[in-house]
Each structure stands twice: as C-alpha cells, then as structure tokens.
Design a protein around this motif. Structure first.
Motif, mmCIF file in Angstrom:
data_model
loop_
_atom_site.group_PDB
_atom_site.id
_atom_site.type_symbol
_atom_site.label_atom_id
_atom_site.label_comp_id
_atom_site.label_asym_id
_atom_site.label_seq_id
_atom_site.Cartn_x
_atom_site.Cartn_y
_atom_site.Cartn_z
ATOM 1 N N THR A 60 0.840 -1.184 0.000
ATOM 2 C CA THR A 60 0.000 0.000 0.000
ATOM 3 C C THR A 60 0.874 1.232 0.000
ATOM 4 O O THR A 60 1.998 1.220 0.510
ATOM 5 N N SER A 87 -3.496 5.659 0.390
ATOM 6 C CA SER A 87 -4.762 4.923 0.393
ATOM 7 C C SER A 87 -4.893 3.986 -0.804
ATOM 8 O O SER A 87 -5.967 3.441 -1.041
ATOM 9 N N THR A 88 -3.808 3.775 -1.538
ATOM 10 C CA THR A 88 -3.849 2.924 -2.731
ATOM 11 C C THR A 88 -3.275 1.553 -2.421
ATOM 12 O O THR A 88 -2.203 1.426 -1.832
#
Length: 123
Positions: free
Chosen positions: A14, A17-18
C-alpha cells in the motif's frame, strides 16, 4: 504426495490509500481459484483505489480474465477505482481481443506511487 508448483503469484503493498496488487506468472483457472480469495481479503472496505500491476504476467486465459473481473467487481461494489498497469504481450492481446481493454482503466507506464516505494509482500 508431491507439492504443487505454483506458476503464478500475488504480492501487495500500500502507498497512502492505494492498494497495489502485483500479479505474476500464468493467470489461469487455477490462479483464479487460489488468488481471488486472497485479493478479496486485501481490498479495503471503503472506496478503495486499487492498482493491478501486470508487468510480470506471462499468460492470461479465461480464468485470469475472471480473476481481473472479480477484482474489478469487488472494488466497484465499494465505489472504488481499479487501474491495470503495464500489461504487455499475450495478456494485453487477450484484453484487447475480449474488449476488456476498454472495460478497465489501462495504463502503460509504471504504477504511480506518490506516497513512496515500499516493498511488496506476498499475499
């Protein structure tokens, strides 16, 4: 009894927030059976942004397409976005032939990781 030789893999990381899913090898029906539940557990519950990196995918058939469609369905069901990056060779041809090239947000370049380059970990 022998041990199974996996011809595919899934790693994740990660950045902000991806969620980055790094798929590799031959994505077929067996890969779908093994990787779909793992991918589903990794996808966050609220508005996920998911980047699926296909750079190391060497083969894609109906099972692999099903895996990608399942990821897309799960993410869209949470009002998130999915981007496929670095598809090439046979997998890209399959995406084009099936019309899925237009059904995904497909990018040629490196995954955009503004939050840093953390190591990928096996899923």
């Amino acid at each position: 009894m022998g041990t199974a030789d996996f011809t595919f893999g899934l790693e994740h990381r990660t950045a902000g927030s991806t969620l980055f899913l790094l798929l590799s090898g031959e994505l077929d029906i067996w890969a779908d059976e093994q990787l779909a539940p793992r991918a589903a557990r990794l996808i966050p519950s609220a508005r996920p942004a998911v980047v699926v990196d296909l750079h190391h995918v060497t083969f894609l058939d109906a099972g692999g397409v099903r895996l990608l469609l399942g990821i897309r369905q799960r993410v869209r069901g949470r009002h998130g976005t999915v981007r496929l990056v670095r598809a090439h060779g046979q997998p890209l041809r399959v995406l084009r032939i099936t019309g899925l090239e237009n059904g995904f947000d497909l990018w040629d370049g490196e995954p955009d990781d503004q939050a840093g380059h953390g190591p990928a970990v096996p899923a």
